[in-house]
Design a protein around this motif. Sequence first.
Motif, short mmCIF file in Angstrom:
data_model
loop_
_atom_site.label_atom_id
_atom_site.label_comp_id
_atom_site.label_asym_id
_atom_site.label_seq_id
_atom_site.Cartn_x
_atom_site.Cartn_y
_atom_site.Cartn_z
N PHE A 159 0.83 -1.20 0.00
CA PHE A 159 0.00 0.00 0.00
C PHE A 159 0.87 1.26 0.00
O PHE A 159 0.61 2.22 -0.73
CB PHE A 159 -0.92 -0.01 1.22
CG PHE A 159 -2.03 0.99 1.17
CD1 PHE A 159 -2.58 1.40 -0.03
CD2 PHE A 159 -2.56 1.52 2.34
CE1 PHE A 159 -3.62 2.33 -0.08
CE2 PHE A 159 -3.59 2.43 2.32
CZ PHE A 159 -4.12 2.84 1.11
N ALA A 160 1.92 1.24 0.82
CA ALA A 160 2.81 2.41 0.88
C ALA A 160 3.47 2.66 -0.47
O ALA A 160 3.59 3.81 -0.92
CB ALA A 160 3.87 2.20 1.96
N GLY A 179 -2.80 16.94 12.30
CA GLY A 179 -2.62 17.18 10.87
C GLY A 179 -2.01 16.02 10.14
O GLY A 179 -1.95 16.02 8.91
N SER A 180 -1.54 15.01 10.89
CA SER A 180 -0.98 13.80 10.29
C SER A 180 -1.94 12.64 10.50
O SER A 180 -2.94 12.76 11.22
CB SER A 180 0.39 13.48 10.90
OG SER A 180 1.31 14.51 10.63
N ALA A 181 -1.62 11.51 9.89
CA ALA A 181 -2.50 10.34 10.01
C ALA A 181 -1.69 9.07 10.11
O ALA A 181 -0.58 8.97 9.57
CB ALA A 181 -3.45 10.27 8.82
N CYS A 182 -2.25 8.11 10.82
CA CYS A 182 -1.68 6.77 10.91
C CYS A 182 -2.72 5.81 10.35
O CYS A 182 -3.85 5.76 10.83
CB CYS A 182 -1.36 6.42 12.36
SG CYS A 182 -0.75 4.73 12.60
N LEU A 183 -2.34 5.08 9.31
CA LEU A 183 -3.25 4.13 8.68
C LEU A 183 -2.79 2.72 9.01
O LEU A 183 -1.68 2.32 8.66
CB LEU A 183 -3.29 4.34 7.17
CG LEU A 183 -4.40 3.64 6.39
CD1 LEU A 183 -4.62 4.34 5.05
CD2 LEU A 183 -4.10 2.17 6.14
N VAL A 184 -3.64 1.97 9.70
CA VAL A 184 -3.31 0.62 10.15
C VAL A 184 -4.11 -0.39 9.34
O VAL A 184 -5.31 -0.22 9.11
CB VAL A 184 -3.62 0.45 11.65
CG1 VAL A 184 -3.42 -1.01 12.08
CG2 VAL A 184 -2.72 1.36 12.47
N ILE A 185 -3.43 -1.44 8.90
CA ILE A 185 -4.09 -2.56 8.22
C ILE A 185 -3.98 -3.77 9.13
O ILE A 185 -2.87 -4.20 9.48
CB ILE A 185 -3.45 -2.86 6.86
CG1 ILE A 185 -3.46 -1.62 5.97
CG2 ILE A 185 -4.18 -4.01 6.17
CD1 ILE A 185 -2.72 -1.80 4.65
N SER A 186 -5.10 -4.31 9.55
CA SER A 186 -5.11 -5.47 10.45
C SER A 186 -6.33 -6.33 10.14
O SER A 186 -7.46 -5.92 10.42
CB SER A 186 -5.14 -5.03 11.91
OG SER A 186 -5.26 -6.14 12.78
N ALA A 201 -6.88 -11.32 0.65
CA ALA A 201 -7.15 -10.92 -0.73
C ALA A 201 -8.14 -9.77 -0.80
O ALA A 201 -7.96 -8.82 -1.58
CB ALA A 201 -7.65 -12.11 -1.53
N ALA A 202 -9.22 -9.83 -0.02
CA ALA A 202 -10.22 -8.77 -0.06
C ALA A 202 -9.66 -7.46 0.45
O ALA A 202 -9.97 -6.38 -0.07
CB ALA A 202 -11.45 -9.18 0.75
N LEU A 203 -8.80 -7.53 1.49
CA LEU A 203 -8.17 -6.32 2.01
C LEU A 203 -7.25 -5.71 0.96
O LEU A 203 -7.21 -4.48 0.80
CB LEU A 203 -7.38 -6.65 3.28
CG LEU A 203 -8.20 -7.10 4.50
CD1 LEU A 203 -7.26 -7.51 5.62
CD2 LEU A 203 -9.13 -6.00 4.96
N MET A 204 -6.51 -6.55 0.26
CA MET A 204 -5.60 -6.03 -0.78
C MET A 204 -6.40 -5.38 -1.91
O MET A 204 -5.99 -4.34 -2.44
CB MET A 204 -4.72 -7.15 -1.32
CG MET A 204 -3.79 -6.69 -2.44
SD MET A 204 -2.51 -7.88 -2.87
CE MET A 204 -1.36 -7.61 -1.51
N LEU A 205 -7.51 -5.99 -2.27
CA LEU A 205 -8.34 -5.40 -3.32
C LEU A 205 -8.80 -4.00 -2.90
O LEU A 205 -8.80 -3.07 -3.72
CB LEU A 205 -9.56 -6.29 -3.60
CG LEU A 205 -10.56 -5.75 -4.62
CD1 LEU A 205 -9.91 -5.55 -5.98
CD2 LEU A 205 -11.76 -6.69 -4.74
N LEU A 206 -9.16 -3.84 -1.63
CA LEU A 206 -9.60 -2.53 -1.16
C LEU A 206 -8.46 -1.52 -1.21
O LEU A 206 -8.65 -0.38 -1.66
CB LEU A 206 -10.14 -2.64 0.27
CG LEU A 206 -10.58 -1.31 0.89
CD1 LEU A 206 -11.73 -0.69 0.10
CD2 LEU A 206 -10.96 -1.49 2.35
N THR A 207 -7.28 -1.91 -0.75
CA THR A 207 -6.16 -0.96 -0.76
C THR A 207 -5.82 -0.53 -2.18
O THR A 207 -5.54 0.65 -2.43
CB THR A 207 -4.92 -1.55 -0.07
OG1 THR A 207 -4.51 -2.75 -0.74
CG2 THR A 207 -5.20 -1.87 1.39
N GLU A 208 -5.85 -1.47 -3.11
CA GLU A 208 -5.57 -1.12 -4.51
C GLU A 208 -6.64 -0.16 -5.04
O GLU A 208 -6.33 0.79 -5.77
CB GLU A 208 -5.52 -2.39 -5.37
CG GLU A 208 -4.33 -3.29 -5.06
CD GLU A 208 -4.29 -4.51 -5.95
OE1 GLU A 208 -5.14 -4.61 -6.85
OE2 GLU A 208 -3.41 -5.37 -5.74
#
Length: 287
Positions: A152-153, A182-189, A249-256
Amino acid sequence: MWSGSAEAPATARIALLAPSLQPSERRVAEAIAGDVEAAIERTAQQTADLVGVGRASVTRTAQSLGYDGYPQLRVALARETVPGGQQIADAHTDRTMLGSLRSAVDRFAGRLSRSVSALTEEDLQEFVRVIADSQRLLIAANGLSSPLGLDFAMRLLSSGRPAEYISDTIGQQIAAKQLGPGSACLVISGSGANRASLEVMTAARASGATVLLITSFAHSPAAQHADNALVVVPITDSFRDELVHTSRAALMLLTESIVGLLVERQGESARAAQSATLSVVSRSLTD
């Protein structure tokens, strides 16, 4: 209690909420998901007798899933099944290795469309806006979700949105503490329960940063810590299956797809960044 899209099918709601339901309600939900056709035909009392709980537990389960009562849940289940009352099933019955692979692919394809059924337009728009507008963006992903964080990064960078990805869990916490407003932390779990990811979220929130989450379970600990959580319905049947099979797989599809939405939002600047990326990629290829 269900708080996602009103259009989400009943089985998707069960997959998302089952881990957070009370034990008696979880047993009811798992019995329904285990045989949807039979659940459509059973009354609340019959379901209660089958599971070994009181009728009130069956009603509470339906209400936790966002329905007025069990009759409304039965109607939703009936709508979810294909015409003729037959659920989508594996079309391949041969037991060869290739046959098993085809069955797995068909099963995945049949469930893929429901993976984003819990998302709302408002949450998605705000999620993409925060990614686009944040001064700094830290991507954190641990365990079996780690590859998604790195991917994702890299995709965000290629679209002109620089993002920090740190593989070390202590490094993630240090970076999160330094984010600030003003910043953000994006977590994938996927599970929403990874201890290292939860600690990163806590550190980011303490710094004043916005905390974003992509997960597969609506009432997971991580979802409770997030300012904005996109919940992707698991392709697998249950929390136990999620832990055993750990499909991302579904999470990766969302990030893309999110990267694609970001490019649309940013317009020419994002397309110019992608063009520059392709130029670098082309020079790295050889005959």
